[in-house]
Design a protein around this motif. Structure first.
Motif, PDB file in Angstrom:
ATOM      1  N   ILE A  57       0.829  -1.203   0.000  1.00 42.19           N
ATOM      2  CA  ILE A  57       0.000   0.000   0.000  1.00 42.19           C
ATOM      3  C   ILE A  57       0.865   1.255   0.000  1.00 42.19           C
ATOM      4  O   ILE A  57       0.532   2.264  -0.624  1.00 42.19           O
ATOM      5  CB  ILE A  57      -0.953   0.003   1.211  1.00 42.19           C
ATOM      6  CG1 ILE A  57      -2.014  -1.098   1.040  1.00 42.19           C
ATOM      7  CG2 ILE A  57      -1.628   1.354   1.367  1.00 42.19           C
ATOM      8  CD1 ILE A  57      -2.917  -0.900  -0.163  1.00 42.19           C
ATOM      9  N   SER A  93      -7.335  -1.766  -4.970  1.00 46.83           N
ATOM     10  CA  SER A  93      -7.077  -2.012  -3.551  1.00 46.83           C
ATOM     11  C   SER A  93      -8.399  -2.247  -2.831  1.00 46.83           C
ATOM     12  O   SER A  93      -9.348  -1.478  -2.987  1.00 46.83           O
ATOM     13  CB  SER A  93      -6.355  -0.815  -2.936  1.00 46.83           C
ATOM     14  OG  SER A  93      -6.242  -0.970  -1.539  1.00 46.83           O
ATOM     15  N   THR A  97      -6.207   1.296   1.891  1.00 48.50           N
ATOM     16  CA  THR A  97      -6.584   2.375   0.968  1.00 48.50           C
ATOM     17  C   THR A  97      -7.642   1.828   0.016  1.00 48.50           C
ATOM     18  O   THR A  97      -7.374   1.504  -1.140  1.00 48.50           O
ATOM     19  CB  THR A  97      -5.351   2.877   0.186  1.00 48.50           C
ATOM     20  OG1 THR A  97      -4.299   3.173   1.100  1.00 48.50           O
ATOM     21  CG2 THR A  97      -5.685   4.133  -0.600  1.00 48.50           C
TER      22      THR A  97
END
Length: 212
Positions: A57, A93, A97
């Motif tokens: 991430i 994602s 996030t």
């Protein structure tokens, strides 16, 4: 295949008359989840000499979803426990996030915090921008004050309106507003032709940024 429903956008640009299709994301790609070796802290899964990166991430945030380099690399043993992409793909994602679209431009191992759009039937630039625009709306799947966690079924069933032109060359977006009112879609004429038209002044896009 499910029955297609036509949808006319309220605002049309000159020369665009065809209806838009209402489709589900799951009809436009084979959407699968990444995979992670366990336990992830075990150093045997990683190798600095490997040419396959490990997407985190932090990389997505730092590079705003367009991944051109990865600091961590996954070993051959680790590659057997994940999904390895050797060519650019659209990802999404689904944890931390949530809803951030991603494209890998390097060899990448994809963990289970991402969905991968395999065998896409869409223009990747168009879909990246659409997912970026749609990102706040994934919040409807969470409880107030709680973290939203997406899954492949939710994403597959999400509807999207697509222009009838099956192949798009690019998008024009004004600033970062994310508003459809500021988007202009160009039917495919070829990347070189668009660049040539801009250079020769055949077409001018004042106040817009061209994305190819």
């Amino acid at each position: 295949m499910t029955k297609e429903k036509a949808k006319e956008p309220q605002i049309r640009f000159k020369g665009f008359t065809n209806a838009w299709e209402q489709r589900k994301l799951g009809e436009l790609a084979n959407i699968v989840r990444g995979a992670s070796p366990r336990p992830i802290q075990d150093p045997k899964w990683f190798d600095d000499e490997s040419d396959v990166g490990w997407l985190r991430i932090a990389d997505v945030t730092e590079q705003d979803g367009r991944i051109h380099h990865l600091e961590q690399h996954i070993s051959k043993l680790g590659q057997e426990k994940t999904r390895v992409l050797t060519e650019p793909h659209l990802l999404l994602s689904i944890a931390a996030t949530v809803g951030k679209p991603v494209v890998n431009y390097v060899k990448t191992g994809v963990h289970d915090g991402f969905l991968i759009f395999l065998e896409p039937k869409f223009n990747r630039v168009f879909m990246f921008q659409w997912l970026e625009m749609f990102r706040p709306k994934w919040q409807k799947y969470g409880q107030p004050g709680s973290q939203v966690n997406l899954n492949s079924d939710l994403v597959k069933n999400q509807e999207i309106a697509l222009p009838r032109e099956e192949v798009l060359c690019g998008l024009l977006t004004h600033g970062n507003s994310g508003s459809w009112g500021n988007w202009l879609i160009i039917p495919m004429v070829g990347e070189r032709q668009i660049h040539q038209m801009i250079l020769t002044g055949t077409v001018k896009f004042l106040g817009y940024n061209l994305l190819i």
